[in-house]
Write a protein that holds these residues in place. Structure first.
Motif, PDB file in Angstrom:
ATOM      1  N   SER A  50       7.053  11.603   4.766  1.00 23.79           N
ATOM      2  CA  SER A  50       5.870  11.370   3.948  1.00 23.79           C
ATOM      3  C   SER A  50       5.309  12.683   3.439  1.00 23.79           C
ATOM      4  O   SER A  50       4.980  12.830   2.264  1.00 23.79           O
ATOM      5  N   GLU A  54       5.407  14.152  -0.500  1.00 24.26           N
ATOM      6  CA  GLU A  54       4.267  14.682  -1.238  1.00 24.26           C
ATOM      7  C   GLU A  54       4.558  16.103  -1.707  1.00 24.26           C
ATOM      8  O   GLU A  54       4.214  16.501  -2.799  1.00 24.26           O
ATOM      9  N   ASN A 181      14.600   7.323  -1.488  1.00 19.44           N
ATOM     10  CA  ASN A 181      13.698   6.487  -0.699  1.00 19.44           C
ATOM     11  C   ASN A 181      14.473   5.548   0.206  1.00 19.44           C
ATOM     12  O   ASN A 181      14.066   5.289   1.342  1.00 19.44           O
ATOM     13  N   GLN A 203       6.708   0.386   0.385  1.00 19.44           N
ATOM     14  CA  GLN A 203       6.009   1.512  -0.234  1.00 19.44           C
ATOM     15  C   GLN A 203       6.872   2.757  -0.191  1.00 19.44           C
ATOM     16  O   GLN A 203       6.908   3.542  -1.132  1.00 19.44           O
ATOM     17  N   THR A 204       7.568   2.896   0.908  1.00 14.69           N
ATOM     18  CA  THR A 204       8.510   4.015   0.987  1.00 14.69           C
ATOM     19  C   THR A 204       9.586   3.887  -0.069  1.00 14.69           C
ATOM     20  O   THR A 204       9.940   4.843  -0.755  1.00 14.69           O
ATOM     21  N   LYS A 207       8.270   4.677  -3.502  1.00 14.14           N
ATOM     22  CA  LYS A 207       7.467   5.893  -3.656  1.00 14.14           C
ATOM     23  C   LYS A 207       8.031   6.772  -4.760  1.00 14.14           C
ATOM     24  O   LYS A 207       9.221   7.121  -4.774  1.00 14.14           O
ATOM     25  N   THR A 214       9.374   0.448 -10.827  1.00  6.05           N
ATOM     26  CA  THR A 214       8.622  -0.292  -9.825  1.00  6.05           C
ATOM     27  C   THR A 214       8.559  -1.761 -10.192  1.00  6.05           C
ATOM     28  O   THR A 214       8.704  -2.633  -9.339  1.00  6.05           O
ATOM     29  N   ASN A 308       5.235  -3.549  -3.847  1.00  2.62           N
ATOM     30  CA  ASN A 308       4.901  -2.142  -3.901  1.00  2.62           C
ATOM     31  C   ASN A 308       3.428  -1.976  -4.148  1.00  2.62           C
ATOM     32  O   ASN A 308       2.799  -2.702  -4.894  1.00  2.62           O
ATOM     33  N   ASN A 310       1.736   0.254  -5.763  1.00  2.00           N
ATOM     34  CA  ASN A 310       1.372   0.498  -7.147  1.00  2.00           C
ATOM     35  C   ASN A 310       1.434  -0.774  -7.956  1.00  2.00           C
ATOM     36  O   ASN A 310       0.543  -1.106  -8.719  1.00  2.00           O
TER      37      ASN A 310
END
Length: 389
Positions: A50, A54, A181, A203-204, A207, A214, A308, A310
């Motif tokens: 994680s 980032e 991912n 989510q991973t 990402k 997505t 997801n 987003n």
DNA sequence: TAGGCCATCTGGTCCT
DNA sequence: AGGACCAGATGGCCTA
């Protein structure tokens, strides 16, 4: 004067197109390889991941910033290069002539000044020019072949990432992102040794993906989620071959699935006969996993994917129909996890409960298909062994 | 029409 | 010298 500057303006536009993608791909690849292979201990550690993810994003932006910064400074210096490059492009094969001319020009300009160091360029004879052309052609051919091989490898990669379609291919950069991912998600499974939290898993998985990708994945999720919601064998129990990783009950639902349109459906949905099932089921041995001896199914099993963050946030209530209307063509594919596992065949078989769920509203997915190549990815075997110990 | 994505050409660099 | 790899530039195609 101005003729030299015009290409600069053009170049600026070209750079916006080229360098963004190139840099993204390059840094993504570099980050993936560096992280994965130079420090294997990172693999199973999703907490580190994680943070790294980032970092990667910030690196990407930093790189972009740096690049933008450099671009400003490069403009002036690139003018000559660009000019020569354009000259080469437009007068293909005359580069050696240019060299000869350049030599003459230098000789003439420098005159009695200091001689240029290094091997003196030989005068281009027609034979040399011809050889040079031949070399360039061969180099071009090799480069084409190399890029084709690279694209072929990317195609293979597309087939083993969670969202695969022959008609709606993921872009190169998105394929790499999704693969990254995916690797991390699988690593976390291996590390933790248990069924991951579905939301965090997804989510991973999503990402850093672009919104269209997505959405693509989300479309797959909807299929999966339908399966999640309806994962019951016709007899109300488990499908043969299901194991302790059954997904009942499903705490997570794609938002779209909550809508009535997905609660009632047509028995005639073609997906029912195409062997689609929850990849999550496949991975974790839930009921309804496909099997390789299914007439329709021969391909690898996809990893679990679901909603997801987003997608959910940005598109609740809007995206799903949008996705449905865009006619995205994608499919879940299946990893080799189920390859050695006795399962119940494809879940959209002839029997009832699942079948009733499907709606004509998912018609955009009609042409979803399973690929029939099974990638020899070692991790599948490992996972398979793991989940069946 | 702008932007995204891609294939191709090209020159530079490194390595054998 | 030649091949592999890389990255910039460019134009084509497609889509919103």
């Amino acid at each position: 004067m101005y003729t030299a500057q015009k290409p600069v303006q053009k170049k600026s536009k070209g750079e916006q197109r080229t360098t963004q993608r190139t840099e993204q791909t390059r840094h993504l690849c570099a980050a993936m390889l560096t992280r994965l292979f130079s420090d294997p201990s990172l693999l199973p550690d999703m907490h580190k991941y994680s943070a790294w993810a980032e970092d990667s994003e910030s690196e990407d932006s930093k790189t972009k910033d740096d690049e933008d910064h450099c671009r400003v400074g490069d403009d002036d210096m690139d003018v000559p290069d660009l000019r020569s490059s354009r000259a080469h492009s437009e007068i293909g094969g005359e580069d050696e002539d240019d060299e000869a001319d350049e030599d003459e020009g230098e000789d003439g300009a420098e005159g009695d000044g200091p001689k240029k160091r290094g091997p003196k360029k030989r005068k281009m004879t027609p034979a040399r020019i011809e050889r040079s052309k031949l070399r360039r052609q061969k180099a071009n051919s090799r480069e084409r072949t190399r890029m084709h091989d690279l694209n072929s490898a990317l195609d293979n990669l597309r087939k083993v990432v969670p969202c695969y379609s022959k008609t709606q291919k993921l872009s190169k950069i998105e394929t790499l992102r999704l693969a990254k991912n995916y690797i991390w998600a699988l690593s976390e499974i291996l590390r933790s040794g248990k069924k991951p939290d579905l939301v965090s898993y997804v989510q991973t998985l999503c990402k850093g993906l672009s919104q269209p990708t997505t959405n693509l994945v989300a479309g797959c999720l909807q299929l999966n989620s339908r399966n999640f919601l309806t994962e019951q064998c016709p007899e109300g129990g488990r499908y043969p071959g299901s194991n302790s990783f059954s997904m009942h009950p499903y705490p997570y639902q794609c938002s779209r699935l909550s809508s009535p349109q997905y609660q009632s459906g047509s028995n005639s949905h073609p997906l029912r006969t195409q062997g689609y099932c929850s990849a999550y089921d496949s991975l974790y041995g839930g009921s309804g996993s496909p099997e390789y001896n299914s007439p329709e199914y021969e391909g690898p099993i996809s990893p679990p994917v679901c909603i997801n963050g987003n997608f959910s946030l940005k598109h609740q209530g809007t995206t799903s129909p949008e996705v449905a209307e865009k006619g995205y063509h994608y499919s879940m594919h299946y990893s080799g996890l189920a390859g050695s596992r006795p399962t119940a065949g494809h879940i959209y078989g002839s029997s009832g409960v699942r079948s009733s769920i499907h709606s004509e509203n998912v018609s955009p997915y009609h042409d979803m298909h399973l690929h029939h190549e099974r990638a020899p990815v070692p991790v599948y075997d490992e996972l398979n062994a793991f989940f069946h110990n």
